[in-house]
Scaffold this motif. Structure first.
Motif, PDB file in Angstrom:
ATOM      1  N   GLU A   1       0.823  -1.212   0.000  1.00  0.00           N
ATOM      2  CA  GLU A   1       0.000   0.000   0.000  1.00  0.00           C
ATOM      3  C   GLU A   1       0.856   1.260   0.000  1.00  0.00           C
ATOM      4  O   GLU A   1       0.344   2.369   0.135  1.00  0.00           O
ATOM      5  CB  GLU A   1      -0.932  -0.006   1.217  1.00  0.00           C
ATOM      6  N   SER A   2       2.158   1.095  -0.176  1.00  0.00           N
ATOM      7  CA  SER A   2       3.071   2.239  -0.188  1.00  0.00           C
ATOM      8  C   SER A   2       3.080   2.900  -1.553  1.00  0.00           C
ATOM      9  O   SER A   2       2.946   2.241  -2.589  1.00  0.00           O
ATOM     10  CB  SER A   2       4.493   1.790   0.161  1.00  0.00           C
ATOM     11  N   VAL A   3       3.267   4.215  -1.545  1.00  0.00           N
ATOM     12  CA  VAL A   3       3.476   4.985  -2.768  1.00  0.00           C
ATOM     13  C   VAL A   3       4.905   5.516  -2.725  1.00  0.00           C
ATOM     14  O   VAL A   3       5.284   6.218  -1.780  1.00  0.00           O
ATOM     15  CB  VAL A   3       2.486   6.160  -2.882  1.00  0.00           C
ATOM     16  N   LEU A   4       5.693   5.168  -3.736  1.00  0.00           N
ATOM     17  CA  LEU A   4       7.076   5.634  -3.814  1.00  0.00           C
ATOM     18  C   LEU A   4       7.166   6.787  -4.796  1.00  0.00           C
ATOM     19  O   LEU A   4       6.700   6.692  -5.936  1.00  0.00           O
ATOM     20  CB  LEU A   4       7.992   4.496  -4.268  1.00  0.00           C
ATOM     21  N   VAL A   5       7.792   7.872  -4.357  1.00  0.00           N
ATOM     22  CA  VAL A   5       8.097   9.003  -5.221  1.00  0.00           C
ATOM     23  C   VAL A   5       9.609   9.053  -5.374  1.00  0.00           C
ATOM     24  O   VAL A   5      10.333   9.200  -4.398  1.00  0.00           O
ATOM     25  CB  VAL A   5       7.579  10.330  -4.633  1.00  0.00           C
ATOM     26  N   GLY A   6      10.087   8.928  -6.595  1.00  0.00           N
ATOM     27  CA  GLY A   6      11.518   8.875  -6.826  1.00  0.00           C
ATOM     28  C   GLY A   6      11.971   7.480  -7.192  1.00  0.00           C
ATOM     29  O   GLY A   6      11.154   6.626  -7.527  1.00  0.00           O
ATOM     30  N   PRO A   7      13.290   7.261  -7.129  1.00  0.00           N
ATOM     31  CA  PRO A   7      14.345   8.144  -6.623  1.00  0.00           C
ATOM     32  C   PRO A   7      14.679   9.287  -7.588  1.00  0.00           C
ATOM     33  O   PRO A   7      14.001   9.470  -8.581  1.00  0.00           O
ATOM     34  CB  PRO A   7      15.531   7.181  -6.484  1.00  0.00           C
ATOM     35  N   ASN A   8      15.743  10.021  -7.243  1.00  0.00           N
ATOM     36  CA  ASN A   8      16.179  11.168  -8.029  1.00  0.00           C
ATOM     37  C   ASN A   8      15.044  12.179  -8.160  1.00  0.00           C
ATOM     38  O   ASN A   8      14.808  12.746  -9.221  1.00  0.00           O
ATOM     39  CB  ASN A   8      16.669  10.706  -9.411  1.00  0.00           C
ATOM     40  N   SER A   9      14.331  12.379  -7.056  1.00  0.00           N
ATOM     41  CA  SER A   9      13.204  13.294  -7.025  1.00  0.00           C
ATOM     42  C   SER A   9      13.524  14.488  -6.146  1.00  0.00           C
ATOM     43  O   SER A   9      14.224  14.351  -5.141  1.00  0.00           O
ATOM     44  CB  SER A   9      11.972  12.575  -6.455  1.00  0.00           C
ATOM     45  N   GLN A  10      12.994  15.663  -6.514  1.00  0.00           N
ATOM     46  CA  GLN A  10      13.134  16.805  -5.602  1.00  0.00           C
ATOM     47  C   GLN A  10      12.147  16.712  -4.458  1.00  0.00           C
ATOM     48  O   GLN A  10      12.278  17.403  -3.463  1.00  0.00           O
ATOM     49  CB  GLN A  10      12.973  18.135  -6.336  1.00  0.00           C
ATOM     50  N   GLY A  11      11.126  15.833  -4.593  1.00  0.00           N
ATOM     51  CA  GLY A  11      10.218  15.596  -3.498  1.00  0.00           C
ATOM     52  C   GLY A  11       8.791  16.018  -3.786  1.00  0.00           C
ATOM     53  O   GLY A  11       8.389  16.210  -4.937  1.00  0.00           O
TER      54      GLY A  11
ATOM     55  N   GLY B   1       7.645  15.704  -7.808  1.00  0.00           N
ATOM     56  CA  GLY B   1       8.756  15.392  -8.694  1.00  0.00           C
ATOM     57  C   GLY B   1       8.889  13.890  -8.829  1.00  0.00           C
ATOM     58  O   GLY B   1       9.290  13.215  -7.874  1.00  0.00           O
ATOM     59  N   ILE B   2       8.526  13.341  -9.987  1.00  0.00           N
ATOM     60  CA  ILE B   2       8.549  11.883 -10.121  1.00  0.00           C
ATOM     61  C   ILE B   2       9.960  11.352 -10.320  1.00  0.00           C
ATOM     62  O   ILE B   2      10.182  10.150 -10.243  1.00  0.00           O
ATOM     63  CB  ILE B   2       7.624  11.391 -11.251  1.00  0.00           C
ATOM     64  N   GLY B   3      10.925  12.248 -10.572  1.00  0.00           N
ATOM     65  CA  GLY B   3      12.305  11.807 -10.746  1.00  0.00           C
ATOM     66  C   GLY B   3      12.638  11.538 -12.200  1.00  0.00           C
ATOM     67  O   GLY B   3      11.754  11.281 -13.017  1.00  0.00           O
ATOM     68  N   GLY B   4      13.920  11.585 -12.493  1.00  0.00           N
ATOM     69  CA  GLY B   4      14.356  11.421 -13.870  1.00  0.00           C
ATOM     70  C   GLY B   4      14.935  10.063 -14.183  1.00  0.00           C
ATOM     71  O   GLY B   4      15.431   9.846 -15.290  1.00  0.00           O
ATOM     72  N   ASP B   5      14.912   9.127 -13.241  1.00  0.00           N
ATOM     73  CA  ASP B   5      15.504   7.818 -13.484  1.00  0.00           C
ATOM     74  C   ASP B   5      14.588   6.938 -14.328  1.00  0.00           C
ATOM     75  O   ASP B   5      13.368   7.072 -14.279  1.00  0.00           O
ATOM     76  CB  ASP B   5      15.806   7.122 -12.164  1.00  0.00           C
TER      77      ASP B   5
END
Length: 292
Positions: A116-126, A177-181
Motif C-alpha cells: 500500500e506504499s506509494v514511492l516518489v523517486g528516486p532522483n526526485s526533488q520531493g 517530482g517523479i524523478g528522472g531515473d
C-alpha cells in the motif's frame, strides 16, 4: 486540499544524522512539516535535531505514528532503505537519492507490488503542499497555496513554474517530482489520476522530457479518461541530439524512441494544452482557468 501529503503527515527521515539529512530535516521543520523521527542503524536511542533516532523504520513507525518517509541515504544503500520503508507499511516514501543502480530499483519495484506504499523517486526533488508539508529538497520561497497541481521530471523547471504560477496569484495545490531515473515509483499517469480526484486542484501542469515512456503513458491515460480539468504540458528536449544522455539517467533518446515533438503531439491529441517553453506555462494555465 492536497495529494499525497498534508498537515497531518508525520515524517520520518532515513539517514537523518548525515550532513544532508540534518540540513533538510531542519529546513522541513522550519517550514512547518511535522517531522517525528530519524532512522539510522546503530544510533537508536539517541536524539538529533531534537528528534528521536531509531535503528529501524518499523520501530520509528510504531513509536511515533510516522506515515511518510524521506530517504536521504547513499545510492548503494537507497534500495534497502526503500524496501525497509515499504515492508514497514509507510504510506508515502520519497527518495531524493540520485544514481540508484537500475538493478537495485528492480528489487524495489518488486517490493512495491501488492503493497500500500506509494514511492516518489528516486532522483526526485520531493513533494510539496505549500503551507502544509514539505518532503524533499525543493526551495519553498516562491511556493504559495493555490489550485494548480504540478507533476514533473525536472526539478529546475518545477521551480520555474512554481515561481510563475505564484506570481500570477494561482499558487499550487501540490508539486510532485517523479524523478528522472528510468525505473522509479509514481509516474505521470498515476499522479494525474490523484490530481483529477482532488477537488481543490483546478488545473494540472505536466513537465516532461525526452527519454522513457512516461509521456506516452500519460497520453494514453488522458485519451481514455474524462479528465474534467485543463492539463497544460511542456515537453523539453526538442533540440537535444539523438542517442545521447542529457542530464537525467532517464533522458536518453534511443533509436526508434519518440522525440519531444512526438511526445507533445501525443499529449495534444489526448486533450492536453501544449506549451513550447517554460515561460508560456503559467499564462496558459491562467487562460485555461478563465475559459480561454
Amino acid at each position: 486540499m492536497a495529494i499525497l501529503i498534508d498537515s497531518d503527515t508525520r515524517v520520518l527521515v532515513q539517514g537523518m544524522t548525515g550532513r544532508a539529512g540534518t540540513f533538510y530535516t531542519d529546513l522541513a521543520m522550519r517550514y512547518g512539516t511535522e517531522c517525528v523521527a530519524g532512522v539510522r542503524p546503530g544510533k537508536g536511542g539517541s536524539t538529533h535535531v531534537g528528534l528521536p533516532v531509531f535503528n529501524t523504520v518499523a520501530e520509528a513507525r510504531s513509536d511515533t505514528g510516522a506515515n511518510a518517509s524521506l530517504i536521504m541515504v547513499p545510492p548503494h544503500r537507497a534500495a534497502d532503505a526503500m524496501i525497509e520503508a515499504i515492508e514497514a507499511g509507510i504510506g508515502v516514501i520519497v527518495c531524493v537519492t540520485e544514481r540508484v543502480p537500475v538493478m537495485d530499483m528492480l528489487r524495489v519495484k518488486a517490493a512495491l507490488d501488492g503493497s500500500e506504499s506509494v514511492l516518489v523517486g528516486p532522483n526526485s526533488q520531493g513533494v510539496l503542499s505549500p503551507g502544509l508539508c514539505k518532503i524533499g529538497v525543493m526551495a519553498t520561497r516562491d511556493a504559495a497555496p493555490g489550485a494548480v497541481g504540478i507533476v514533473s521530471r525536472s526539478a529546475s523547471l518545477t521551480s520555474e513554474v512554481v515561481a510563475q504560477t505564484s506570481a500570477l496569484g494561482l499558487g499550487q495545490s501540490t508539486t510532485v517530482g517523479i524523478g528522472g531515473d528510468p525505473v522509479h515509483g509514481l509516474g505521470f499517469a498515476q499522479t494525474l489520476e490523484l490530481f483529477r480526484t482532488d477537488d481543490d486542484t483546478r488545473a494540472v501542469v505536466m513537465i516532461g522530457e525526452i527519454g522513457g515512456t512516461e509521456e506516452e503513458e500519460a497520453a494514453a491515460y488522458l485519451s481514455k479518461t474524462d479528465y474534467g480539468k485543463p492539463v497544460i504540458a511542456l515537453v523539453v528536449g526538442r533540440h537535444a541530439p539523438a542517442e545521447r544522455r542529457m542530464g537525467h539517467a532517464g533522458t536518453l533518446a534511443m533509436m526508434g524512441a519518440r522525440s519531444a515533438a512526438q511526445k507533445a503531439q501525443g499529449l495534444a491529441d489526448a486533450g492536453a494544452i501544449i506549451t513550447e517553453d517554460a515561460d508560456a506555462v503559467a499564462p496558459a494555465v491562467q487562460k485555461a482557468l478563465r475559459g480561454g
